[in-house]
Write an enzyme that holds these catalytic residues in place. Structure first.
Site, PDB file in Angstrom:
ATOM      1  N   PHE A 134       0.874  -1.152  -0.072  1.00  0.00           N
ATOM      2  CA  PHE A 134       0.087   0.009   0.115  1.00  0.00           C
ATOM      3  C   PHE A 134       0.828   1.255   0.073  1.00  0.00           C
ATOM      4  CE2 PHE A 134      -1.500  -3.220   2.936  1.00  0.00           C
ATOM      5  CZ  PHE A 134      -2.224  -4.159   2.067  1.00  0.00           C
ATOM      6  N   ASP A 167       2.340   4.520   0.441  1.00  0.00           N
ATOM      7  CA  ASP A 167       2.126   5.359   1.163  1.00  0.00           C
ATOM      8  C   ASP A 167       3.455   6.520   1.303  1.00  0.00           C
ATOM      9  OD1 ASP A 167       3.778   4.198   3.029  1.00  0.00           O
ATOM     10  OD2 ASP A 167       2.418   4.457   4.612  1.00  0.00           O
TER      11      ASP A 167
END
Length: 345
Positions: A246, A248
């Site tokens: 993910f 980020d």
């Protein structure tokens, strides 16, 4: 939804990451660094017995895997963006619960739990569809409004809550559990449905004249459901290993620390100086390169660890690296973090 469409959707993020890696100008993934990082991460994960059980160990996340947990996870992951700050700790957005002060992502969980204790139906679709700015401001109030900054991007959070409430009511009888049910045990299908029906999850950008897909929050939604239910029941996703990491801002920093991600001198200097406070805009080529190469780096680490005889997916690697980055933040102070105000992470 045709099977062919599902298959293509499952590959879009990884295909995008590989393309970004292949065409990047200022971010690279050193293979020697990947191998060294894989060894270190594998040994550490084996040593501490890292697993999906770590997800439930935090007192703020649901302890019971039930229908209420599904709706809680959906609301939290819908709002899981932009908690970074450049303020001193005393002035950061802070939410306290049960005598514990939280900052960063955990303020979101604490505020949602606080609201539910106060009888505010924050996980109810009808309530979200009509929620006002004043109500959202109250729900996410900081501990000290005189000295601490408010939650970032308040108006965007109002818009997100209105959208998810409206779509759930219009298409899914007001329950995200119905989205999950229609996914029929496929994490890939779940991600496809979410990015199709909820625009706030549509993490797509133009890069090198090509549309690339990152889908950070849609994928972490599938991952959190899988972790909460420990891969059982409604969240026994047969294709969970197809979900990527993910992308980020904290995990790329850790990947640089491990030597699995490398920035050009001009990019490193830019991030270190931050151009007198200027931020990278969402979709800026440098931002896309950092996020895309992070996905590719974790994928290569996953393949290397698998080749060494340990089965692990990108989800657990991401969870572990994110936790590591928080635990050893002081060791990484010399590695600048790219900062972007975005609803996507």
């Amino acid at each position: 939804m045709p099977v062919a469409e599902i298959r293509l959707a499952a590959d879009r993020v990884l295909d995008s990451a590989e393309f970004i890696n292949r065409t990047s100008q200022d971010v690279s993934v050193p293979l020697n660094g990947v191998k060294a990082a894989a060894q270190k991460i594998m040994q550490r994960m084996q040593q501490i017995g890292y697993s999906t059980a770590e997800w439930k160990k935090n007192t703020l996340t649901p302890s019971v895997a039930d229908s209420a947990a599904i709706e809680w996870i959906f609301v939290v992951d819908s709002l899981n963006f932009s908690f970074w700050t450049d303020k001193p700790q005393a002035n950061q957005y802070t939410v306290s619960l049960d005598g514990q002060a939280y900052r960063g992502y955990w303020t979101l969980c604490a505020a949602v739990n606080r609201a539910m204790r106060e009888g505010i139906p924050i996980t109810d679709a009808a309530y979200c569809a009509g929620i006002t700015r004043e109500q959202v401001s109250y729900i996410f109030r900081t501990d000290d409004t005189e000295t601490q900054e408010p939650i970032p991007m308040l108006d965007e959070r109002v818009s997100v809550l209105n959208e998810i409430g409206r779509v759930l009511l219009e298409k899914y009888q007001g329950k995200f559990s119905n989205v999950l049910r229609q996914a029929q045990g496929s994490a890939q299908r779940l991600v496809e449905m979410v990015v199709r029906d909820f625009t706030c999850f549509r993490d797509e950008h133009m890069y090198m004249d090509r549309m690339v897909c990152i889908y950070k929050r849609a994928q972490i939604l599938a991952a959190d459901l899988w972790a909460c239910f420990e891969g059982k029941g409604q969240c026994q996703f047969a294709d969970i290993d197809n979900i990527t990491m993910f992308a980020d801002y904290r995990v790329p920093q850790a990947l640089c620390h491990f030597g699995a991600l490398n920035y050009s001198e001009r990019l490193f200097n830019y991030l270190e100086c931050k151009q007198n406070g200027e931020l990278l805009e969402s979709g800026h080529p440098w931002e896309v390169e950092i996020r895309g190469n992070s996905i590719w780096a974790v994928e290569l680490i996953r393949r290397q660890i698998t080749a060494l005889g340990m089965h692990v997916n990108a989800i657990l690697l991401d969870f572990y690296i994110w936790d590591y980055a928080k635990e050893f933040a002081d060791e990484m102070k010399g590695i600048p973090i790219h900062l972007t105000r975005s609803v996507f992470y």
